[in-house]
Write an enzyme that holds these catalytic residues in place. Structure first.
Site, PDB file in Angstrom:
ATOM      1  CG  ASP A 156       2.128  -9.244  -3.392  1.00 30.12           C
ATOM      2  OD1 ASP A 156       1.486 -10.176  -3.860  1.00 30.12           O
ATOM      3  OD2 ASP A 156       1.611  -8.263  -2.852  1.00 30.12           O
ATOM      4  N   GLY A 197      -1.679  -0.764   1.810  1.00 29.48           N
ATOM      5  CA  GLY A 197      -2.030  -1.691   0.736  1.00 29.48           C
ATOM      6  C   GLY A 197      -3.521  -1.667   0.491  1.00 29.48           C
ATOM      7  CG  ASP A 245       2.074 -10.275  -9.618  1.00 28.33           C
ATOM      8  OD1 ASP A 245       2.260  -9.802 -10.763  1.00 28.33           O
ATOM      9  OD2 ASP A 245       1.498  -9.659  -8.719  1.00 28.33           O
ATOM     10  CB  THR A 255       2.288  -6.492 -14.332  1.00 30.62           C
ATOM     11  OG1 THR A 255       2.227  -6.278 -12.934  1.00 30.62           O
ATOM     12  CG2 THR A 255       2.338  -5.172 -15.035  1.00 30.62           C
ATOM     13  CG  PHE A 287      -7.640  -6.161   1.400  1.00 27.55           C
ATOM     14  CD1 PHE A 287      -8.932  -5.768   1.086  1.00 27.55           C
ATOM     15  CD2 PHE A 287      -6.996  -7.036   0.559  1.00 27.55           C
ATOM     16  CE1 PHE A 287      -9.572  -6.243  -0.039  1.00 27.55           C
ATOM     17  CE2 PHE A 287      -7.630  -7.527  -0.573  1.00 27.55           C
ATOM     18  CZ  PHE A 287      -8.920  -7.129  -0.876  1.00 27.55           C
ATOM     19  N   GLY A 288      -5.332  -2.791   3.966  1.00 31.30           N
ATOM     20  CA  GLY A 288      -4.923  -2.300   5.276  1.00 31.30           C
ATOM     21  C   GLY A 288      -3.581  -1.604   5.246  1.00 31.30           C
ATOM     22  NE  ARG A 289      -4.175   3.795   7.221  1.00 31.70           N
ATOM     23  CZ  ARG A 289      -3.883   4.806   6.404  1.00 31.70           C
ATOM     24  NH1 ARG A 289      -2.643   5.055   6.060  1.00 31.70           N
ATOM     25  NH2 ARG A 289      -4.835   5.595   5.937  1.00 31.70           N
ATOM     26  CB  VAL A 290       2.540  -2.169   6.353  1.00 30.85           C
ATOM     27  CG1 VAL A 290       3.690  -2.987   6.944  1.00 30.85           C
ATOM     28  CG2 VAL A 290       1.776  -2.998   5.324  1.00 30.85           C
ATOM     29  CE  LYS A 344       2.928  -6.432  -9.871  1.00 27.78           C
ATOM     30  NZ  LYS A 344       1.639  -5.972 -10.347  1.00 27.78           N
ATOM     31  CG  LEU A 392       6.748   0.453   7.939  1.00 23.32           C
ATOM     32  CD1 LEU A 392       7.091  -1.018   8.123  1.00 23.32           C
ATOM     33  CD2 LEU A 392       8.024   1.287   7.874  1.00 23.32           C
ATOM     34  CB  ALA A 444      11.721  -4.802   3.641  1.00 21.87           C
TER      35      ALA A 444
HETATM   36  P1  AMP Z   1       1.278  -3.934   0.907  1.00 16.83           P
HETATM   37  O1  AMP Z   1      -0.077  -3.925   1.509  1.00 16.83           O
HETATM   38  O2  AMP Z   1       1.996  -5.223   1.144  1.00 16.83           O
HETATM   39  O3  AMP Z   1       1.278  -3.496  -0.520  1.00 16.83           O
HETATM   40  O4  AMP Z   1       2.111  -2.843   1.703  1.00 16.83           O
HETATM   41  C1  AMP Z   1       1.914  -1.482   1.504  1.00 16.83           C
HETATM   42  C2  AMP Z   1       3.240  -0.758   1.575  1.00 16.83           C
HETATM   43  O5  AMP Z   1       3.773  -0.873   2.884  1.00 16.83           O
HETATM   44  C3  AMP Z   1       4.308  -1.322   0.662  1.00 16.83           C
HETATM   45  O6  AMP Z   1       4.227  -0.799  -0.615  1.00 16.83           O
HETATM   46  C4  AMP Z   1       5.585  -0.930   1.398  1.00 16.83           C
HETATM   47  O7  AMP Z   1       5.936   0.401   1.093  1.00 16.83           O
HETATM   48  C5  AMP Z   1       5.185  -0.994   2.846  1.00 16.83           C
HETATM   49  N1  AMP Z   1       5.539  -2.296   3.416  1.00 16.83           N
HETATM   50  C6  AMP Z   1       4.788  -3.423   3.376  1.00 16.83           C
HETATM   51  N2  AMP Z   1       5.395  -4.423   4.019  1.00 16.83           N
HETATM   52  C7  AMP Z   1       6.567  -3.941   4.468  1.00 16.83           C
HETATM   53  C8  AMP Z   1       7.666  -4.512   5.199  1.00 16.83           C
HETATM   54  N3  AMP Z   1       7.634  -5.777   5.569  1.00 16.83           N
HETATM   55  N4  AMP Z   1       8.715  -3.740   5.480  1.00 16.83           N
HETATM   56  C9  AMP Z   1       8.739  -2.440   5.085  1.00 16.83           C
HETATM   57  N5  AMP Z   1       7.744  -1.846   4.391  1.00 16.83           N
HETATM   58  C10 AMP Z   1       6.660  -2.580   4.084  1.00 16.83           C
END
Ligand code: AMP
Length: 397
Positions: A259, A127, A241, A277, A129-132, A243, A124, A198
């Site tokens: 966040d 970020g 934060d 920001t 520190f990792g992927r979602v 935004k 999805l 989401a």
């Molecule tokens: P983050 O590490 O929280 O910034 O997540 C990186 C990206 O993953 C975000 O910018 C979203 O595009 C996607 N993402 C993170 N969490 C969700 C979630 N709960 N549902 C859908 N997309 C997500």
């Protein structure tokens, strides 16, 4: 057992309906690299460089009232509850919040999660520190987002404690406009966060795509933000934060504050009190002053004013070179384009007040004529989106 694992053993999970004080905490995130972080004293001068460049830090916890000795297990709401929710999207007011909470039954025996319980789907996003990933819990079919954090990266960036704290706090939040954290588990190398999915992704992308939102949509989003902030502030949580980048959009077009500061950084200098920001930074945080200023939940009201402006205009009110942004914020100097309605302008004016104590309270925002005009009871943005419920008085600005 490493430090991180030991830390996670001690995370508390308390009753999500508990309205007692959890903590006074700052949530924040920088999507920019921490190495590119700037101090206010060392401001550069490039226009638009403000966004996503400030390091985001955590405030001292001033009011922790929960013991750190409970189990770490949390249970996913049942698939039936998810289906029920999807079929019955609800408003973001107090009443709907109460109803939503009842959809997350607390089991008598908590469940321990592990990776094998999930079917992993498409990525999805990524970020710091990792992927979602999109994920499905096999036994219930429950759809969620699985965030994978790498322990060595957390350790390298010295953010283990913050992550632990954020998990503790976010696990205790249950509101339709705040992204749920259902639970977490870990293996030797990674920490997995089971998050609410989401479906419509990042609000920031929607805003960039649409350039600016029509007034009805902006008003509905702001009403939802006010509801979420009211809930957070009641729990003595300050977001700090706010935004568009930190907001996700649910399947029905409802917003979810997403966040809670996974990518935090807490250097031991003045920047500790400078987070978020720059465009969204309230004047009391620029000027310094007493600690109460930094810790007051009124900082979120200022940011909500900036958000309202950005939704309606497509750019932040103080956007300029960094030094000029700083000056404009300190003076509360901004202009609202003529296409913005007088009611919306009035709400922005009541939020962007230099004196934190004089900003319009969240309860009054929900009664403000601009919000009332666009938030017909029971009406949903997604229904308007699909053209089912547009009222005759509506104009898309
Ligand atoms: P983050 O590490 O929280 O910034 O997540 C990186 C990206 O993953 C975000 O910018 C979203 O595009 C996607 N993402 C993170 N969490 C969700 C979630 N709960 N549902 C859908 N997309 C997500």
């Amino acid at each position: 057992m490493d430090v991180l694992e030991t830390a996670f053993e001690r995370i508390t999970v308390t009753d999500e309906n508990d309205d007692q004080i959890i903590t006074t905490t700052t949530y924040h995130k920088s999507k920019g690299s921490l190495s590119a972080a700037m101090t206010i004293s060392g401001l550069g001068s490039s226009t638009n460089a403000n966004r996503m460049k400030l390091p985001l830090q955590k405030l001292q916890n001033t009011n922790s009232s929960k013991p750190l000795n409970a189990v770490t297990k949390v249970t996913l709401p049942s698939q039936a509850a998810q289906q029920h929710r999807d079929q019955n999207p609800r408003a973001s007011d107090e009443t709907s919040h109460r109803r939503t909470e009842s959809l997350y039954p607390q089991p008598s025996a908590p469940r321990q999660f592990h990776l094998g319980m999930f079917e992993i789907g498409k990525p999805l996003g990524k970020g710091k520190f990792g992927r979602v990933y999109l994920a499905k819990e096999r036994s219930s079919g429950f759809i969620c987002a699985l965030k994978v954090l790498h322990k060595n990266e957390l350790q390298h960036n010295k953010v283990e404690k913050q992550v632990r704290r954020e998990i503790e706090i976010q696990s205790n939040l249950a509101h339709p406009n705040i992204l749920r954290l259902y639970g977490h588990f870990h293996d030797a190398k990674r920490i997995f966060l089971i998050l609410e999915f989401a479906a419509k992704g990042e609000l920031y992308k929607h805003l960039r795509r649409e350039q600016r939102f029509p007034e009805w949509k902006a008003a509905q989003y702001i009403a939802q933000m006010a509801a979420a902030l009211k809930y957070l502030h009641k729990k003595h949580v300050i977001h700090r934060d706010i935004k568009p980048e930190n907001i996700l959009v649910g399947i029905h077009g409802e917003i979810k504050i997403s966040d809670f500061g996974w990518s935090v950084h807490a250097p031991n200098n003045r920047r500790q009190t400078m987070c978020g920001t720059l465009d969204y930074l309230p004047p009391e945080m620029l000027k310094g002053g007493s600690k109460e200023n930094y810790y007051s939940e009124k900082v979120d009201l200022w940011s909500l004013g900036v958000l309202t402006y950005e939704f309606l205009v497509g750019e932040a009110p103080f956007e300029d070179t960094q030094i000029m942004t700083q000056r404009k914020i300190a003076r509360g100097e901004y202009t609202v384009p003529a296409f913005v309605s007088p009611e919306a302008k009035d709400l922005i004016k009541r939020l962007l007040v230099l004196d934190p104590e004089k900003r319009i309270p969240l309860e009054d925002i929900q009664q403000h004529p601009w919000i009332v005009k666009h938030c017909v009871k029971g009406e949903r943005a997604y229904m308007r989106d699909s053209g089912k419920m547009r009222s005759s008085g509506d104009r898309e600005s």
